[in-house]
Design a protein around this motif. Structure first.
Motif, short mmCIF file in Angstrom:
data_model
loop_
_atom_site.label_atom_id
_atom_site.label_comp_id
_atom_site.label_asym_id
_atom_site.label_seq_id
_atom_site.Cartn_x
_atom_site.Cartn_y
_atom_site.Cartn_z
N VAL A 131 40.08 31.82 38.43
CA VAL A 131 39.66 32.75 37.37
C VAL A 131 40.64 33.92 37.21
O VAL A 131 40.95 34.32 36.09
CB VAL A 131 38.23 33.27 37.67
N TYR A 132 41.14 34.45 38.32
CA TYR A 132 41.88 35.72 38.23
C TYR A 132 43.40 35.57 38.32
O TYR A 132 44.11 36.51 37.99
CB TYR A 132 41.36 36.70 39.29
N ILE A 133 43.91 34.40 38.76
CA ILE A 133 45.37 34.18 38.65
C ILE A 133 45.59 33.51 37.30
O ILE A 133 45.75 32.30 37.18
CB ILE A 133 45.91 33.36 39.84
N ARG A 134 45.55 34.32 36.29
CA ARG A 134 45.30 33.90 34.91
C ARG A 134 46.37 32.99 34.33
O ARG A 134 46.07 32.05 33.59
CB ARG A 134 45.15 35.17 34.05
N ASP A 135 47.64 33.23 34.64
CA ASP A 135 48.71 32.46 33.99
C ASP A 135 48.68 30.99 34.40
O ASP A 135 49.10 30.12 33.65
CB ASP A 135 50.08 33.06 34.30
N ARG A 136 48.16 30.72 35.59
CA ARG A 136 48.12 29.34 36.06
C ARG A 136 46.93 28.57 35.49
O ARG A 136 47.00 27.37 35.29
CB ARG A 136 48.03 29.31 37.59
N TYR A 137 45.83 29.30 35.29
CA TYR A 137 44.56 28.62 34.99
C TYR A 137 43.87 29.28 33.79
O TYR A 137 42.82 29.88 33.93
CB TYR A 137 43.63 28.67 36.21
N ARG A 138 44.44 29.15 32.62
CA ARG A 138 43.84 29.80 31.45
C ARG A 138 42.53 29.14 31.03
O ARG A 138 41.70 29.74 30.36
CB ARG A 138 44.82 29.82 30.28
N GLY A 139 42.36 27.89 31.41
CA GLY A 139 41.14 27.17 31.03
C GLY A 139 39.92 27.51 31.88
O GLY A 139 38.80 27.19 31.51
N VAL A 140 40.15 28.15 33.04
CA VAL A 140 39.04 28.60 33.88
C VAL A 140 38.98 30.11 33.71
O VAL A 140 39.94 30.81 33.98
CB VAL A 140 39.25 28.25 35.37
N THR A 141 37.86 30.61 33.26
CA THR A 141 37.80 32.01 32.83
C THR A 141 36.57 32.71 33.42
O THR A 141 35.64 32.05 33.87
CB THR A 141 37.75 32.08 31.29
N SER A 142 36.61 34.04 33.39
CA SER A 142 35.45 34.81 33.87
C SER A 142 34.43 35.06 32.77
O SER A 142 33.41 35.69 33.01
CB SER A 142 35.91 36.15 34.46
N TRP A 143 34.69 34.58 31.55
CA TRP A 143 33.67 34.70 30.50
C TRP A 143 32.46 33.86 30.90
O TRP A 143 32.59 32.75 31.43
CB TRP A 143 34.22 34.23 29.16
N ILE A 144 31.28 34.39 30.61
CA ILE A 144 30.05 33.74 31.12
C ILE A 144 29.57 32.58 30.25
O ILE A 144 28.74 31.79 30.69
CB ILE A 144 28.90 34.77 31.27
N TRP A 145 30.09 32.45 29.03
CA TRP A 145 29.51 31.46 28.11
C TRP A 145 29.88 30.02 28.41
O TRP A 145 29.25 29.10 27.91
CB TRP A 145 29.85 31.79 26.66
N CYS A 146 30.91 29.78 29.20
CA CYS A 146 31.24 28.38 29.54
C CYS A 146 30.83 28.07 30.97
O CYS A 146 31.49 27.33 31.68
CB CYS A 146 32.73 28.10 29.33
#
Length: 320
Positions: free
Chosen positions: A152-167
């Motif tokens: 979630v927080y190493i953002r450049d590697r994993y843009r598809g996994v996010t801290s937004w709650i809707w997914c």
């Protein structure tokens, strides 16, 4: 016949009459049927509340709560407190879902005894949408909190996994802190969902990520995420500080704090750009103070992105 577990779907609604039918159609049309669809009308003035009532008359699973305008966090809290499902999901009222989203997510939850399931999503604009991918592979197996925080927080590697709650689909048991149901901070007008997520994630031990993009995240020009109000925009900088403080106080996943600080510095830089546009020297100075404190960690976590460092440096020293 075995009763399938109930999912409470919480939708804060405010003045999105043009988009709400698409959203509600996609939820009511889910292949997984045991849903409690809680529409919280947060004082809409454009007929959005009437649209929600129309759906409630057609579908007994839809429940509408009308309240005075108090903001998205207030609406989410009302919905969460009135929910009864073993599983909880959140949907923004201008977004929409693929028809098999909840079926796929609860199937993963049940098969693997998960605390949380996350899925991929589409980034949607008026011109169309595209799925958001990951540069590095994400585990297809069940993983733990440490991996979740990295995704979630190493953002450049994993843009598809996010801290937004809707997914996400949350098991209700992780939505607690000190025995009380977690609440969204109603004083944060932007970013309260990020604080909510990190506290829920801190309670999660078994998580999986479904690579398939099921959720359509719509970018609307007049949404909170695009606010021109600098005080509201700065709230997300405060939200990141709350998250950093939380990890420090709880002494959990503290190795992620530099990555959260990187986000905080980036968010402060975005508000600084807006402050320059609006010629607000007070807000620019406020952002620069935050950016200055975070400069060493921002440089360290963006070493491979010289253009970002150049931009950050320019904003840090800009004078109105």
């Amino acid at each position: 016949m075995h009763m399938r577990e109930k999912i409470s779907v919480i939708i804060p609604i405010y003045n999105t009459a043009d988009y709400l039918p698409r959203c509600l159609d996609s939820i009511c049309g889910q292949k997984y049927g045991n849903l409690e669809i809680i529409c919280v009308d947060d004082g809409s003035t454009d007929g959005s509340g009437d649209i929600a009532e129309h759906y409630a008359r057609k579908d007994s699973r839809v429940r509408v709560i009308h309240k005075a305008n108090g903001g998205e966090s207030s609406a989410r809290n009302v919905g969460l407190l009135s929910s009864t499902g073993e599983y909880v999901a959140f949907v923004d009222c201008d977004d929409w879902l693929e028809p098999d989203m909840y079926e796929a997510m609860i199937s993963a939850m049940k098969q693997n005894t998960l605390d949380m399931a996350a899925c991929g999503y589409f980034w949607e604009t008026e011109d169309g949408g595209k799925p958001v991918g990951n540069s590095y592979p994400v585990s297809k197996e069940v993983f733990g909190r440490k991996e979740l925080f990295e995704y979630v927080y190493i953002r450049d590697r994993y843009r598809g996994v996010t801290s937004w709650i809707w997914c996400k689909l949350f098991h209700r048991k992780i939505l607690h802190e000190d025995g009380e149901l977690l609440e969204f901070d109603e004083n944060l007008r932007f970013g309260a969902d990020l604080v909510f997520f990190i506290k829920a994630a801190a309670n999660a031990r078994r998580i999986c990520y479904l690579q398939t993009p099921f959720y359509h995240y719509f970018q609307r020009e007049n949404s909170t995420a695009h606010t021109k109000n600098l005080q509201i925009a700065f709230d997300i900088v405060i939200a990141y500080q709350r998250m950093i403080d939380y990890l420090g106080e709880m002494q959990i996943e503290i190795q992620m704090i530099p990555w959260l600080q990187r986000f905080q510095g980036y968010r402060a830089s975005l508000v600084a750009e807006q402050a320059i546009e609006q010629k607000d020297s007070g807000m620019l100075h406020k952002c620069q103070q935050v950016m200055r404190v975070l400069e060493p960690v921002y440089k360290r976590t963006n070493e491979e992105y010289p253009e970002r460092l150049q931009r950050y440096e320019w904003l840090l020293h800009y004078q109105l």
